[in-house]
Design a protein around this motif. Structure first.
Motif, mmCIF file in Angstrom:
data_model
loop_
_atom_site.group_PDB
_atom_site.id
_atom_site.type_symbol
_atom_site.label_atom_id
_atom_site.label_comp_id
_atom_site.label_asym_id
_atom_site.label_seq_id
_atom_site.Cartn_x
_atom_site.Cartn_y
_atom_site.Cartn_z
ATOM 1 N N ALA A 8 -26.733 4.908 -22.576
ATOM 2 C CA ALA A 8 -28.185 5.102 -22.666
ATOM 3 C C ALA A 8 -28.484 6.569 -22.402
ATOM 4 O O ALA A 8 -27.994 7.143 -21.418
ATOM 5 N N ILE A 9 -29.270 7.183 -23.286
ATOM 6 C CA ILE A 9 -29.584 8.604 -23.185
ATOM 7 C C ILE A 9 -31.071 8.806 -23.436
ATOM 8 O O ILE A 9 -31.649 8.187 -24.340
ATOM 9 N N ALA A 10 -31.686 9.660 -22.644
ATOM 10 C CA ALA A 10 -33.072 10.067 -22.862
ATOM 11 C C ALA A 10 -33.163 11.573 -22.635
ATOM 12 O O ALA A 10 -32.538 12.109 -21.704
ATOM 13 N N ILE A 11 -33.948 12.260 -23.478
ATOM 14 C CA ILE A 11 -34.096 13.708 -23.393
ATOM 15 C C ILE A 11 -35.564 14.054 -23.189
ATOM 16 O O ILE A 11 -36.413 13.693 -24.011
ATOM 17 N N VAL A 12 -35.851 14.763 -22.106
ATOM 18 C CA VAL A 12 -37.212 15.215 -21.823
ATOM 19 C C VAL A 12 -37.260 16.728 -22.031
ATOM 20 O O VAL A 12 -36.636 17.483 -21.283
ATOM 21 N N PRO A 13 -37.973 17.204 -23.060
ATOM 22 C CA PRO A 13 -38.115 18.660 -23.230
ATOM 23 C C PRO A 13 -39.062 19.220 -22.173
ATOM 24 O O PRO A 13 -40.179 18.731 -22.011
ATOM 25 N N LYS A 14 -38.623 20.238 -21.458
ATOM 26 C CA LYS A 14 -39.458 20.846 -20.427
ATOM 27 C C LYS A 14 -40.175 22.056 -21.027
ATOM 28 O O LYS A 14 -39.924 23.206 -20.671
ATOM 29 N N GLY A 15 -41.047 21.747 -21.987
ATOM 30 C CA GLY A 15 -41.718 22.796 -22.745
ATOM 31 C C GLY A 15 -40.914 23.091 -24.000
ATOM 32 O O GLY A 15 -39.711 23.371 -23.931
#
Length: 273
Positions: free
Chosen positions: A83-90
């Motif tokens: 399971a993978i999730a990517i949160v762009p920090k801007g």
């Protein structure tokens, strides 16, 4: 960690989506670099970049940290086992850069050496005849400037999960992490273990790799980029088994999605893939 059967909202016709792995806990870490480049599929001369790293790129980054050989890790990072999730920090801005490349494929690069000379004769090896047999190529790359992402990852294989956690926490990487191109050496920090809880909102901070879960709302600008999702090894190397749309909200908006697909991890609401 446990696996839940999620076939009730699987995408029709996608075998790899029929059962997704949802963990009880996951590893979270920040990854950043001065530059990044995630080359879009279907482009050769000019090389545009995805704004969000494709799932296959993240799997390759983690497999490199573990020291897994090329094309050997696709089962470990299948949707039923990871399971993978990517949160762009801007979202990063871009810069167009001309880069001169040269072929380094082993079978071809060895021909740069004069056949009559021993490989230890470096002074003889670096003659014009030895390295101009194959032309350099100058390509235009779209580079992301100062990209930063929060990555959440879990693996059903407990041994691999524990080793990945230990390597991230101690910065003991088998191969140096990079964001796309090997020249884009990455810095990993803020490694934490998080409990995964049910989502409580109908919007996520992360990107989505399946736009069927996205619920557009007035006033929210949504962008999509077609990218590979999963791969499998073949006799000749590898092949893509499924494509999806990397979907994310522009500006300061959050991505509106079906609340049943959201999860609470640390300070973020995310969608796992």
């Amino acid at each position: 960690m446990t696996q839940q059967d999620l076939t009730d909202y699987a995408s029709e016709g996608g075998d790899s989506s029929s059962s997704r792995y949802i963990p009880d806990t996951c590893i979270g870490f920040d990854v950043t670099a001065d530059f990044a480049h995630f080359r879009k599929v279907g482009n050769n001369s000019a090389k545009p970049s995805y704004r969000i790293p494709p799932r296959t790129t993240v799997a390759g980054l983690l497999a490199g940290i573990l020291g897994m050989p090329r094309d050997s890790y696709y089962d470990l990072f299948s949707p039923a086992r990871s399971a993978i999730a990517i949160v762009p920090k801007g979202l990063p801005h871009t810069y167009t850069m001309g880069i001169t490349t040269v072929n380094t494929k082993a079978d071809d690069a060895i021909q740069y050496l004069p056949q009559e000379k021993h490989y230890t004769k470096s002074a003889e090896m670096l003659t014009p005849e030895s390295y101009v047999k194959y032309d350099r190529q100058r390509d235009t790359y779209e580079m992301l400037v100062d990209p930063e992402y929060r990555v959440y990852v879990a693996l059903s294989d407990q041994n691999s999960y524990n080793e990945l956690r230990e390597r991230l926490e101690t910065s003991r990487y088998h191969y140096s992490p990079a964001l796309g191109l090997s020249e884009c050496i990455a810095d990993i920090r803020n490694v934490e273990i998080h409990t995964v809880g049910p989502g409580i909102e109908d919007a996520v901070d992360s990107a989505a790799y399946d736009d069927s879960e996205v619920v557009p709302k007035p006033g929210v600008t949504i962008k999509r980029e077609r990218a590979p999702l999963y791969m499998e090894s073949t006799d000749g190397g590898r092949r893509t088994t499924e494509f999806g749309n990397i979907t994310y909200a522009a500006g300061d908006d959050r991505l509106p999605v079906d609340e049943s697909r959201t999860h609470t991890v640390g300070e973020h609401q995310v969608a796992f893939y």
